[in-house]
Design an enzyme around this catalytic site. Sequence first.
Site, short mmCIF file in Angstrom:
data_model
loop_
_atom_site.label_atom_id
_atom_site.label_comp_id
_atom_site.label_asym_id
_atom_site.label_seq_id
_atom_site.Cartn_x
_atom_site.Cartn_y
_atom_site.Cartn_z
N TRP A 170 7.16 -23.24 -11.33
CA TRP A 170 7.02 -22.16 -12.31
C TRP A 170 7.07 -20.77 -11.67
O TRP A 170 6.85 -19.78 -12.36
CB TRP A 170 5.71 -22.32 -13.08
CG TRP A 170 5.62 -23.60 -13.85
CD1 TRP A 170 6.07 -23.84 -15.12
CD2 TRP A 170 5.07 -24.84 -13.39
NE1 TRP A 170 5.83 -25.14 -15.48
CE2 TRP A 170 5.21 -25.79 -14.43
CE3 TRP A 170 4.46 -25.26 -12.20
CZ2 TRP A 170 4.77 -27.10 -14.33
CZ3 TRP A 170 4.02 -26.57 -12.09
CH2 TRP A 170 4.18 -27.48 -13.13
N ASP A 171 7.29 -20.68 -10.37
CA ASP A 171 7.25 -19.39 -9.68
C ASP A 171 5.88 -18.73 -9.82
O ASP A 171 5.76 -17.52 -10.01
CB ASP A 171 8.35 -18.45 -10.20
CG ASP A 171 8.59 -17.25 -9.27
OD1 ASP A 171 8.08 -17.28 -8.15
OD2 ASP A 171 9.26 -16.31 -9.70
N TYR A 172 4.83 -19.54 -9.70
CA TYR A 172 3.46 -19.04 -9.73
C TYR A 172 2.96 -18.76 -8.32
O TYR A 172 1.81 -19.02 -7.98
CB TYR A 172 2.55 -20.04 -10.44
CG TYR A 172 2.57 -19.98 -11.94
CD1 TYR A 172 2.86 -18.81 -12.63
CD2 TYR A 172 2.28 -21.11 -12.70
CE1 TYR A 172 2.87 -18.76 -14.01
CE2 TYR A 172 2.28 -21.08 -14.09
CZ TYR A 172 2.57 -19.90 -14.75
OH TYR A 172 2.57 -19.85 -16.12
N ASP A 173 3.85 -18.25 -7.46
CA ASP A 173 3.43 -17.92 -6.10
C ASP A 173 2.27 -16.93 -6.12
O ASP A 173 2.08 -16.18 -7.07
CB ASP A 173 4.60 -17.36 -5.29
CG ASP A 173 5.36 -16.24 -6.00
OD1 ASP A 173 5.13 -16.02 -7.20
OD2 ASP A 173 6.18 -15.59 -5.35
N ASP A 223 4.62 -26.64 -7.49
CA ASP A 223 4.90 -25.45 -8.29
C ASP A 223 6.39 -25.36 -8.60
O ASP A 223 7.22 -25.14 -7.71
CB ASP A 223 4.44 -24.22 -7.52
CG ASP A 223 4.62 -22.92 -8.29
OD1 ASP A 223 5.12 -22.97 -9.43
OD2 ASP A 223 4.26 -21.86 -7.75
#
Length: 644
Positions: free
Chosen positions: A305-308, A303
Amino acid sequence: MPMLPVGDDWPAYGGTYEARRYSPLDQINRDNVSGLEKIWEFNTGDLPRDGDGSEGKYAAETTPLVIDGRMYLCSAMNQLIALDADTGREIWRYDPGVSTDAIPYSASCRGVAYYATPGERVEEACATRIIEGTLDARLIAVDAQTGLPCAGFGEQGQVNLLEGIGDSVPGFFSVTSPPTIVRGVVVIGHQVLDNQRRDAPSGVVRGYDAVTGELRWAWDLANPEITGLPPEGETYTRGTPNMWTIASGDDELGLVYLPLGNSAVDYYGADRRELSNEYATSLVALDVTTGRPAWHFQTVRYDVWDYDLGSQGTLVDLPAGSSTVPAIVLPSKQGDIYVLNRATGEPLFPVEDRPVPTGGVEPENLSPTQPFSTYHTLARPDLTERDMWGMSPLDQLWCRIQFRQSNYDGIYTPPSADRRWIQYPGYNGGSDWGGIAVDPVRGVIIANYNDMPNHNQLVERERIERLGVRPIDSAERSDPDAPDSMQPQEGVPWGIDVNAGWRVPFTGLMCKQPPYGGIRAIDLATGKTLWDRPFGTARSNGPFGIPSRLPFVIGTPNNAGGVMTAGGIMFIAATTDDLLKAIDVDTGETLWQAVLPAGGQATPITYAVDGRQYVAIMAGGHHFMETPIGDAVIAWSLPGAARP
């Protein structure tokens, strides 16, 4: 201690630790909801003060609890407050004295946890207790009856969460979400301020005894040999993924479900640890007795994309022929909703590996495929130039030029430094920390979601240094003239510049045409859409930050969730129009709404006292959502509602 049920009470952040956000109360229903009236309003008094460093940082986000007619909540700066849930009268208050220099991204306390010690009489000190994590990294327990610290919990009612963490500064490591308590173990994660440096504090998740505050276990994902405090002179592994949001739990299985974030830093990963790559942006099921992983499911590979995972997983019993399967429903920022067997982690609906773009500054590291859920997605089709919009021809022209000049190849377009890239959805979702609500009787999910891109660019280290963009723990503060959109990502070759929502510089509006947010009903058994519509009116939005006062539904950004009831209602605020709404679960129609004195970026609750049903919410506002800041907790009910 078995979990208290939802009904008259609202005993946990998500209703229970199953996190369904559903109440069986039906005194307020479709037929009479239009008659709701405000019964009481309570002001916490916790507001920013001039000169104390808190201006522009408040976002209370608090969801109260109600147990036996008492409401328990935390203010933005962690003051614990008990109210009479029937009248709003303050019963007690405990101020832990959190300093404003501990505020990370925002002064937020999403909620608290309640625990009753098995076998103890209610009149015993701390037989029932309220537990919270604080912005300055303490775990605090107070007596639910008096508000006095529980002397037998840690050191006089407090546990220092910085023990074993190593180098940090106020605001870098903090707790903003409530703990989850399963089988007497208080499970707590924490927030590590994003994109400061690769060598950031650890994302370790820990379990503490709910009575004594003793450390039961620690899960340091990159060093499984550490199961308690680190050996003297060592720390928990730095830079690992953290759980800043809320866990859910299954007392029967003895599992707690952790939605994990990303490794430090978000947008570059070339030197991340192997185990960090394995667990980042995953749902991890831990054995709550031992703190060891039972299974994990990764929603994004590598990741950047900061798709936490911001949403709490929701536990349901999924229909399967003549029986049911224990399941967990997991929303994500990229929009996909995954449904997993909560005992094993196996997907109950197929998850497909699909090709995604590669390239950017580290093409050799990116995964050529990503997992996509076939159950349901909130994601919209890829953007086109026709989607670029503006209040004036100049805005639209600027946005269309920017679109053509940007790197964009659909979802998972890699981060780039040569030019800006379009990230769609942006890091606010899809779904964020508000999660979803599930009506297990009707078999319906309702999800509110965001529909906005970000417009980002990696920034050369030399330029970051020249502009004076420095990490929070630097000996020198960032240059006050440095762009607010830039973050240093110290320790990797690139900083990051994030245009959240992709704003136009002239009017402050967004490049993408509306809607910017929606609300959708989904059939739980099949994942099919039942209805879907834009969510939020334009009344508080407009060019140059001037509210238009127009009542038109355009679909606005939204943060927080809602609660469904047996009365066929979804109560939710979340949007930027400062309205609490009652929505018909079957049709999506708004049946009632009330103007809030500040932004409604908090999840409401419903409860009953002496047979009278209430709906309540914290109207605390949110600096990032640009809604007015406030300190009001408000409750509504039907006029003259019958009591037994």
